[in-house]
Structures are given as C-alpha cells and as structure tokens.
Design an enzyme around this catalytic site. Structure first.
Site, PDB file in Angstrom:
ATOM      1  N   ARG A 208       0.851  -1.185   0.000  1.00 49.82           N
ATOM      2  CA  ARG A 208       0.000   0.000   0.000  1.00 49.82           C
ATOM      3  C   ARG A 208       0.892   1.243   0.000  1.00 49.82           C
ATOM      4  O   ARG A 208       2.053   1.183   0.402  1.00 49.82           O
ATOM      5  CB  ARG A 208      -0.892   0.025   1.246  1.00 49.82           C
ATOM      6  CG  ARG A 208      -1.846  -1.151   1.390  1.00 49.82           C
ATOM      7  CD  ARG A 208      -2.668  -0.999   2.663  1.00 49.82           C
ATOM      8  NE  ARG A 208      -3.656  -2.058   2.838  1.00 49.82           N
ATOM      9  CZ  ARG A 208      -3.487  -3.149   3.559  1.00 49.82           C
ATOM     10  NH1 ARG A 208      -2.323  -3.333   4.196  1.00 49.82           N
ATOM     11  NH2 ARG A 208      -4.424  -4.051   3.667  1.00 49.82           N
TER      12      ARG A 208
ATOM     13  N   LYS B 142      -2.485  -1.965   8.016  1.00 54.45           N
ATOM     14  CA  LYS B 142      -3.627  -1.413   8.740  1.00 54.45           C
ATOM     15  C   LYS B 142      -3.743  -2.070  10.113  1.00 54.45           C
ATOM     16  O   LYS B 142      -3.489  -3.261  10.266  1.00 54.45           O
ATOM     17  CB  LYS B 142      -4.911  -1.633   7.938  1.00 54.45           C
ATOM     18  CG  LYS B 142      -4.957  -0.830   6.640  1.00 54.45           C
ATOM     19  CD  LYS B 142      -6.276  -1.021   5.917  1.00 54.45           C
ATOM     20  CE  LYS B 142      -6.337  -0.158   4.665  1.00 54.45           C
ATOM     21  NZ  LYS B 142      -7.614  -0.311   3.936  1.00 54.45           N
TER      22      LYS B 142
ATOM     23  N   HIS C 166      -1.890   2.119  -6.513  1.00 53.66           N
ATOM     24  CA  HIS C 166      -2.910   1.079  -6.427  1.00 53.66           C
ATOM     25  C   HIS C 166      -2.878   0.178  -7.654  1.00 53.66           C
ATOM     26  O   HIS C 166      -3.164  -1.024  -7.567  1.00 53.66           O
ATOM     27  CB  HIS C 166      -4.292   1.721  -6.273  1.00 53.66           C
ATOM     28  CG  HIS C 166      -5.350   0.774  -5.802  1.00 53.66           C
ATOM     29  ND1 HIS C 166      -5.221   0.030  -4.654  1.00 53.66           N
ATOM     30  CD2 HIS C 166      -6.547   0.430  -6.342  1.00 53.66           C
ATOM     31  CE1 HIS C 166      -6.309  -0.718  -4.490  1.00 53.66           C
ATOM     32  NE2 HIS C 166      -7.115  -0.508  -5.512  1.00 53.66           N
TER      33      HIS C 166
ATOM     34  N   ARG D  96      -0.133  -2.356  -7.027  1.00 51.89           N
ATOM     35  CA  ARG D  96      -0.561  -3.346  -6.018  1.00 51.89           C
ATOM     36  C   ARG D  96      -1.578  -4.307  -6.624  1.00 51.89           C
ATOM     37  O   ARG D  96      -1.506  -5.520  -6.397  1.00 51.89           O
ATOM     38  CB  ARG D  96      -1.147  -2.606  -4.816  1.00 51.89           C
ATOM     39  CG  ARG D  96      -1.728  -3.508  -3.715  1.00 51.89           C
ATOM     40  CD  ARG D  96      -2.061  -2.647  -2.503  1.00 51.89           C
ATOM     41  NE  ARG D  96      -2.993  -3.283  -1.591  1.00 51.89           N
ATOM     42  CZ  ARG D  96      -2.646  -4.109  -0.610  1.00 51.89           C
ATOM     43  NH1 ARG D  96      -1.384  -4.437  -0.450  1.00 51.89           N
ATOM     44  NH2 ARG D  96      -3.567  -4.608   0.198  1.00 51.89           N
TER      45      ARG D  96
ATOM     46  N   TYR E 271     -10.564  -7.800  -4.921  1.00 57.96           N
ATOM     47  CA  TYR E 271      -9.341  -7.137  -5.364  1.00 57.96           C
ATOM     48  C   TYR E 271      -8.764  -7.779  -6.614  1.00 57.96           C
ATOM     49  O   TYR E 271      -8.204  -7.107  -7.475  1.00 57.96           O
ATOM     50  CB  TYR E 271      -8.300  -7.212  -4.237  1.00 57.96           C
ATOM     51  CG  TYR E 271      -7.331  -6.083  -4.202  1.00 57.96           C
ATOM     52  CD1 TYR E 271      -6.228  -6.050  -5.040  1.00 57.96           C
ATOM     53  CD2 TYR E 271      -7.510  -5.037  -3.309  1.00 57.96           C
ATOM     54  CE1 TYR E 271      -5.329  -5.022  -4.996  1.00 57.96           C
ATOM     55  CE2 TYR E 271      -6.609  -3.990  -3.250  1.00 57.96           C
ATOM     56  CZ  TYR E 271      -5.522  -3.995  -4.101  1.00 57.96           C
ATOM     57  OH  TYR E 271      -4.642  -2.953  -4.049  1.00 57.96           O
TER      58      TYR E 271
END
Length: 298
Positions: A166, A190, A258, A261, A293
C-alpha cells in the site's frame, strides 16, 4: 482602473455542542495514540465524523449517547440526497461505526446505533491492471540510469510491484525494515499489523542502487528509506507524483500505486492459484476483500 475582485467566500463551519466535540476529540486522540494510525487515515476519520457531528447538531443532539439508529439512517439518506457516491457513504458509516465501537469500549455508550445501518449498494469499480508484458516494458526501460532521483524512483516502483505494498506502507519504510541479504521487507499495515514479504531480485538490485546514493539525501539519524532532495521522508502525494512521472517517462502509462498493487495481486493469483496466500501477502483481514481485489468471480 482595475475592477475590485469580489471577496472570497469562506466556507461556513457549523458550530457543534461542546460535549460532542469532547467525545470526538477523545476518539481522534485514541486513533493516534493507541491505534497509531497514519496521519492520512486520521484526517479521513476527522472529515467524515465532522460531517456526522454537524448532522447531530442540526438534529438538536447535545451528546453522542443521544444518537439513535434513526439518526444514523437519516445521515446516510441525507448524504445520498446530496449525490454522494455509495462508496463514500459506506466509508462514512464505517467511521461512525468505529466511533461508537470506541465509546462502547470506553463504557461511554451501551450500544452502537450504526450497527445494522446499511449503505446504498455499490458496484465494485476495480482499478486497471498491467499485463505481464507491460510490467516487463515498464521495469526494463533505462534500468542502468546513474541519476540519483532515477535510482530512487525505480526502487520505489520495483518495491511497490514486487511486494504489493500500500502507499502508506511504502512511505513508512525505514532502513531496518529491509533485509537485502535475505531479500525480505517488513511492513506495518492497517491496524499496526506487521507482515514480512519477499523481495524480487530486481527490487533488491534497485534498492541497492538507491542506497548507494541515499546518504547524499540523508541527514544524520534519518531512518526513512525514501527521501526527498530536502532530506525529508517522501510524502504520500510526492510518491504518487513520482510514480506518475515514471510511468509516463518509461511506458506512456498513467501509473499509480494502487495499479501496481492490484497488478501484483492479479499476477500472483494467476501464477499460483492460491487465494489464501495472496490474502496474506496483501494484508487483507477478510478473504472477501481479496476476491474483489483480484477481479475474479468466485
């Protein structure tokens, strides 16, 4: 004589009762001091919850303990009427839910009125990905540049793609997080959860090339891996800008973190077929997030 420009209109800030402000400030302090979230994430919480507090104030509520499920539903409906996207409404409801979870945990509330309040449905808009040929073209172009900034930017792009990081994870990397001998990088994701990820050979080589010249950018004691000419840790915005420049320069692609990723996740799943392994590499708490994703229909 030049005409006098009209005065700049200031955005009106609605007053909020002091009790609401106090509980809000306590929650923000908890996010920073206990959960140790990034400044970017805390700023997002602050924006979302400020709107909710103003909604509570307009509803003549003086304390958060007076908030009901109807209050939260009306907030979501109001956002919908204003044309806010379902994705943004979902994020704001998540912020409100987190606030009340905190209050319940602190014995300042007995229930979470945001539980059960459902945001409008949204279609999953997935980012574009690079195919294998595009990645090869992007990362093989002008790979031997001796320019310090070029070395840094290539190391950033290689690290993003090879480890599927990220933006916040890459920006927070310190020297002790990288083990080039073992080809590993330790990242904090996170919720302050750490994971150890493998680095590809090209990324290791790019990082070595950057670290050879990094001291020219580094004041004594600075631990950040990626630094600016001003000898400071690169900000999120600067990293985004440098990746965009890199993409245009080397492949005429509109590149962003992004996309790298997502490309990493797609290529890993395509080659391995192991959804659980990709989930762990990405640092997703729920498998359903990984399914979305990787844009595959399970």
């Amino acid at each position: 004589m030049m005409p006098t420009p009209p005065p700049t209109r200031q955005k009106r800030v609605e007053p909020v009762p002091s009790a609401l402000e106090h509980q809000f400030a306590e929650f923000i302090q908890w996010l920073s001091g206990v959960r140790r979230l990034s400044p970017h994430t805390i700023a997002a919480y602050r924006r979302d919850l400020r709107e909710f507090l103003q909604h509570c104030s307009r509803s003549n509520l003086q304390k958060l303990t007076q908030v009901s499920s109807a209050t939260v539903r009306e907030f979501a409906a109001q956002q919908h009427r204003k044309g806010i996207s379902p994705r943004s409404i979902r994020r704001k409801l998540s912020s409100v839910r987190s606030l009340f979870n905190y209050l319940v945990g602190q014995k300042q509330a007995t229930n979470n009125p945001a539980d059960g309040v459902i945001a409008p449905k949204t279609n999953n808009v997935l980012p574009n990905t690079l195919d294998a040929d595009q990645v090869h073209g992007l990362l093989s172009a002008n790979g031997n540049s001796d320019d310090s900034i070029s070395r840094r930017d290539r190391a950033i792009v290689e690290t993003f793609y090879t480890a599927g990081l990220r933006l916040a994870e890459l920006a927070a990397l310190n020297l002790q997080d990288i083990d080039l001998d073992e080809k590993l990088v330790t990242v904090t994701g996170k919720g302050s959860k750490q994971r150890v990820l493998p680095l590809g050979g090209a990324a290791v080589e790019a990082l070595k090339n950057w670290l050879e010249v990094r001291d020219d950018f580094s004041p004594d004691g600075e631990q950040a891996v990626f630094l600016s000419k001003r000898q400071r840790r690169l900000s999120h915005r600067t990293i985004q800008q440098r990746i965009k420049v890199f993409g245009v320069k080397h492949s005429q692609l509109s590149l962003h973190p992004h996309m790298l990723r997502h490309s990493f996740a797609s290529h890993m799943l395509e080659s391995s077929g192991d959804l659980r392994a990709v989930q762990e590499l990405l640092g997703h708490a729920n498998l359903s997030t990984t399914q979305i994703y990787t844009h595959l229909d399970f």
